[in-house]
Write an enzyme that holds these catalytic residues in place. Structure first.
Site, PDB file in Angstrom:
ATOM      1  N   GLY A  69      -2.148 -20.120  36.569  1.00 14.51           N
ATOM      2  CA  GLY A  69      -2.374 -19.054  37.540  1.00 14.51           C
ATOM      3  C   GLY A  69      -2.154 -17.694  36.924  1.00 14.51           C
ATOM      4  N   PRO A 129      -0.574 -13.918  36.231  1.00 12.19           N
ATOM      5  CG  PRO A 129      -0.505 -12.515  34.372  1.00 12.19           C
ATOM      6  CD  PRO A 129      -1.451 -13.128  35.345  1.00 12.19           C
ATOM      7  CB  THR A 145       0.867 -16.498  41.003  1.00 10.49           C
ATOM      8  OG1 THR A 145       0.892 -17.210  39.762  1.00 10.49           O
ATOM      9  CG2 THR A 145      -0.305 -15.532  40.996  1.00 10.49           C
ATOM     10  CD  GLU A 204     -10.741  11.870  44.071  1.00 13.93           C
ATOM     11  OE1 GLU A 204     -11.027  10.824  44.701  1.00 13.93           O
ATOM     12  OE2 GLU A 204     -10.641  11.893  42.837  1.00 13.93           O
ATOM     13  CG  HIS A 224     -15.285   9.082  44.676  1.00 10.35           C
ATOM     14  ND1 HIS A 224     -16.321   8.447  44.045  1.00 10.35           N
ATOM     15  CD2 HIS A 224     -14.543   9.664  43.682  1.00 10.35           C
ATOM     16  CE1 HIS A 224     -16.217   8.622  42.738  1.00 10.35           C
ATOM     17  NE2 HIS A 224     -15.146   9.373  42.496  1.00 10.35           N
ATOM     18  CG  ASP A 233     -15.446   7.815  39.198  1.00 11.37           C
ATOM     19  OD1 ASP A 233     -14.523   7.066  39.570  1.00 11.37           O
ATOM     20  OD2 ASP A 233     -15.503   9.020  39.463  1.00 11.37           O
TER      21      ASP A 233
END
Length: 690
Positions: A242, A244, A246, A465, A468, A540
C-alpha cells in the site's frame, strides 16, 4: 502440508512462557557477564600484585626507623646487639637492620630487644665498615632480599594494560557500528512481548478488509484445530502492500498485540551490511531463532530493501543483496523449511520485488492496504481524536468529506496540528475552525502572511488566481471550489483550493479536459488583463503536461493514436529509472504523441481564453475583491461570478505584527506567484506534481 496440533505447544509451557527464553536476552546477558568477569579479573590481579610487592619487600610494623647518627649513638652506648646489611633488589636500596636494647614501657627495670632499620648509601658512606668495626662489629653479614613474583608482575603489567586498552578501543568501535565482536552474522531481530505491544485491532481503523485478512492468521494461531478440520493450512507468508502512511506497520503492531505468540520484528535494511555474507547469515540466524519459538510471527518491514529483483545490479550473482535474498527464499520455502513460522512483510514498492519472492508458498496472500474512504477517514479521525480534547461542535464527518486522498498518517498529523493551533490560540478544546485550518495547512501549506510582496506582485497573483477560480466555477466537470487566496501558502504565492465532493475511483475524459482548462486559466488571465505573462504558470504548465501525456500514452483518450499503451518500458532497470527507460515505439509515433499532447494543451488554452474574455466583468470584480480581502470562500467567489458583485464581504485583513520589509540587496528568489494547489489526486494520478 497442513499443520498438526503437535506442532503447536500448549500455551503456558516453559518453552515459550518464560521471559528468559529469548535468545536475544541470552546474548545480552552473556555480554554483560563477560564484561563483569573482565573487571573482576583485573581487580584481583591488581590486589594480588600489591600484596606480593608490599608483603615481600615492605617492613614489618614493629621495625623502628633510625637515622645514621641515631645508630652511631646506639653503637657508642653499647645498646646494639646485632646488625646486618640488607640489600633489597626490588627498589635497589641498602639497609642496616638489627636489634638494640631499651627499657620496657610495660614493666619498669626490664629491658627488651627492638628491631630497627637504617637506610644507608654505601657509595656516600664509604667508611661505614670501619665505623662498625671500631664499635665492635668487625664482620657484618650481607643479606639480599628478592621479590621475584612482585617484580615479574610489575614488569608485565604495562603490557597487560596496553592490550586491555586496545581491546576496549576496538570493542567500542565495533559496538558503535551496531555489532559486538564475533557476532556480525547474528540477526538483529527484536522479540516483542505482550508488555511492549499495547496496540490492538481496535486502534486500527480505515482498513477493515486488511484487518479481516490478518485477523484470520491470529485466530488460526489461537485455535488451529478449527481450521484444520477441512485440511486447510495457514498461509506461510503475508505481504502487505500500500501507499506510505496507510497503516501497514501499525497493522503489524496490532497483530503483535492480539496474537498470543512470539512476535519478531526486523527491518529489511538490518540484513545488508558492509561485510560480505553477513546478510545471508543473519537471515539464517533469524529463522533459527523463530523456529525455536514456533508457532510465531516474523514481521519484516520495508522488505524491498532486501527483496529487489535479482540480475538488476552491476555486481552479478555475487552481489551481497542477492545472496541475502537467496537465503530468504530458501528459508521461507526450501527443502528444510519448517511449518509454524509465519512471515509478514510490508512494502510500498511491490513492483521492484523479485518474482520468486511473490509466488505462493512464500507469500501466499497479498493484503492491499489502500487509502481510506470517507467512512474509513471518519473512523481514523475518531481514533486519533480520543487522544486530544475535542469540542462537542466539531464535525468529524464534514472533515472526512474534505480530506479525500488523505492517508492515515496525514489524518493523525491533521489532528495534531489542530491541537497545536488550538493551544496557540488559547482555546479550551479543538473546534471546527482549528480542524479546517489544520486541514488546509497539511494539504496546501501554512499561510505566510509576513512575506513582503509589492503591489504589482499582488496584482499579478490576484488575476492569476481569479482566472483559475472563474473557470473552476463556470465549467461543469470540476471539483467544487473551496477557497481562493492571494496570501502566500507553502511554496506558492497564491492558491486556488478545490475539494472533491466525494471519493473518486475513476476519471472521465470530460473531467480531465475541464481540469486542463482550469490549469490554463492563470496564464490566460495574465495575458488578457495585464498584457504580459510571468513565470507563475510554471506549475500549471507542468501539471497540464502531466495530465495530457497520460491521456495520450496510458489512458487511450487520443482519437488519432487510439487505445494503445505508449508508456516507456523499464527493462534495463540496472541503469536506473531514467537511464534504463527504453521506448517501445518509433520516432514517428513519438512525434505524433508530442503533437497530440500539444494539441490537448492548446485546445484547453483557447477554451480558457474564450471563457475569460466572455466574462471580463466578473474577472475584474473577482480580482479586485482578492486585492481587497486577500481570501474569498467558495460562496463569496461564486456570488461575484454569478452577479458581478460581492453582497456579503468578509472582514478586511489586518497586517501581521511580524511583517518585516525585504532587505535590499539580499532578496531570496520567491516561488512562482501563481502556482495553484489542488486538493487530492485523481485516481490513477499518484505521483503527479503538486
Amino acid at each position: 502440508m497442513a499443520l498438526t496440533p503437535t506442532q503447536f505447544p500448549e500455551r503456558g509451557k516453559p518453552a515459550r512462557g518464560k521471559k528468559n527464553d529469548s535468545p536475544l536476552r541470552d546474548q545480552k546477558g552473556s555480554g554483560d557477564g563477560k564484561w563483569k568477569g573482565l573487571v573482576f579479573f583485573l581487580l584481583v590481579a591488581f590486589v594480588f600484585s600489591a600484596l606480593l610487592y608490599f608483603v615481600g619487600a615492605g617492613p614489618t610494623p614493629t621495625i623502628e626507623g633510625k637515622t645514621l647518627p641515631q645508630l652511631v649513638r646506639l653503637l657508642d652506648q653499647k645498646q646494639v646487639k646485632s646488625i646486618a646489611f640488607v640489600r633489597d633488589t626490588s627498589n635497589g636500596q641498602t639497609y642496616l637492620e638489627g636489634r638494640y636494647v631499651k627499657p620496657s614501657p610495660d614493666s619498669p627495670g626490664a629491658m627488651v630487644l627492638v628491631p630497627f632499620r637504617t637506610t644507608v648509601d654505601l657509595d656516600f658512606n664509604r667508611d661505614l665498615h670501619d665505623l662498625l668495626a671500631a664499635r665492635g662489629f668487625p664482620e657484618v653479614d650481607i643479606r639480599v632480599v628478592h621479590n621475584f613474583w612482585g617484580q615479574a608482575l610489575l614488569s608485565i603489567l604495562p603490557f597487560l594494560l596496553f592490550i586491555l586498552a586496545l581491546y576496549l578501543l576496538f570493542r567500542q568501535q565495533i559496538r558503535m557500528a551496531g555489532k559486538t565482536a564475533f557476532s556480525f552474522g547474528k540477526s538483529r531481530v527484536r522479540l516483542l512481548s505482550g508488555e511492549k505491544t499495547k496496540i490492538t485491532f481496535q486502534d486500527v481503523a480505515g482498513i477493515e478488509e486488511a484487518k479481516q485478512e490478518v485477523q484470520e492468521i491470529v485466530e488460526f494461531l489461537k485455535d488451529p484445530k478449527r481450521f484444520q478440520k477441512l485440511g486447510g493450512r495457514i498461509p506461510k507468508g503475508v505481504l502487505m502492500v500500500g501507499p506510505p502512511g496507510t497503516g501497514k506497520t501499525l497493522l503489524a503492531k496490532a497483530i503483535a498485540g492480539e496474537a498470543d505468540v512470539p512476535f519478531f520484528s526486523i527491518s529489511g535494511s538490518d540484513f545488508v551490511e558492509m561485510f560480505v555474507g553477513v546478510g545471508a547469515s543473519r537471515v539464517r540466524d533469524m529463522f533459527e531463532q523463530s523456529r525455536r519459538h514456533a508457532p510465531c510471527i516474523v514481521f519484516i518491514d520495508e522488505i524491498d530493501a532486501v527483496g529487489r529483483s535479482r540480475g538488476t545490479g552491476l555486481g552479478g550473482g555475487h552481489d551481497e543483496r542477492e545472496q541475502t535474498l537467496n537465503a530468504l527464499l530458501v528459508e521461507m520455502d526450501g527443502i528444510e523449511s519448517q511449518e509454524g513460522v509465519i512471515v509478514i512483510a510490508a512494502t510500498n514498492r511491490k513492483d521492484v520485488l523479485d518474482a520468486a519472492l511473490l509466488r505462493p508458498g512464500r507469500f501466499d496472500r497479498e493484503v492491499r492496504v489502500n487509502l481510506p474512504d470517507i467512512r474509513g477517514r471518519e473512523e481514523v479521525l475518531k481514533v486519533h481524536s480520543t487522544k486530544v480534547k475535542l469540542s462537542n461542535k466539531a464535525d468529524l464527518h464534514a472533515l472526512a468529506r474534505g480530506t479525500a486522498g488523505f492517508s492515515g498518517a496525514e489524518l493523525a498529523n491533521l489532528i495534531n496540528e489542530a491541537a497545536l493551533l488550538a493551544a496557540g490560540r488559547g482555546r479550551e478544546s479543538i473546534g471546527q475552525p482549528e480542524l479546517e485550518e489544520a486541514r488546509d495547512k497539511v494539504r496546501w501549506g501554512r499561510e505566510r502572511k509576513s512575506l513582503a510582496m509589492s503591489e504589482e506582485e499582488k496584482r499579478i497573483t490576484a488575476y492569476h488566481e481569479a482566472g483559475h477560480a472563474l473557470l473552476n466555477v463556470l465549467l461543469e466537470h470540476t471539483d467544487p471550489l473551496h477557497k481562493v487566496s492571494i496570501i502566500p501558502r507553502g511554496p506558492a504565492l497564491g492558491v486556488t483550493m478545490m475539494l472533491p465532493a466525494s471519493d473518486r475511483y475513476n476519471t472521465r475524459k470530460k473531467e480531465l479536459l475541464d481540469s486542463l482548462c482550469v490549469a490554463m486559466g492563470g496564464r490566460v488571465a495574465e495575458e488578457v488583463f495585464l498584457g504580459d505573462i510571468s513565470s507563475g504558470a510554471s506549475g500549471d504548465i507542468r501539471q497540464a503536461t502531466w495530465y495530457a501525456r497520460r491521456m495520450v500514452c496510458e489512458w487511450g483518450m487520443s482519437e488519432k493514436l487510439g487505445m494503445v499503451h505508449y508508456a516507456d518500458d523499464p527493462t534495463m532497470t540496472f541503469l536506473g529509472r531514467d537511464l534504463g527507460m527504453s521506448r517501445a515505439y518509433s520516432e514517428a509515433t513519438a512525434e505524433a504523441i508530442d503533437g497530440e499532447v500539444k494539441q490537448l494543451i492548446q485546445a484547453a488554452y483557447q477554451r480558457a481564453k474564450d471563457l475569460i474574455v466572455a466574462n471580463r466583468t466578473q474577472m475584474d470584480a473577482l480580482a479586485k475583491a482578492l486585492l481587497d480581502y486577500e481570501t474569498l470562500d467558495a460562496p463569496q467567489a461564486e456570488e461575484i461570478i454569478r452577479t458581478g458583485r460581492l453582497v456579503s464581504p468578509p472582514p478586511r485583513p489586518t497586517p501581521p505584527d511580524s511583517a518585516l520589509p525585504a532587505a535590499a540587496g539580499n532578496v531570496t528568489p520567491a516561488p512562482a506567484p501563481g502556482e495553484k494547489a489542488t486538493g487530492g489526486l485523481l485516481p490513477g494520478l499518484e505521483g503527479s506534481p503538486a
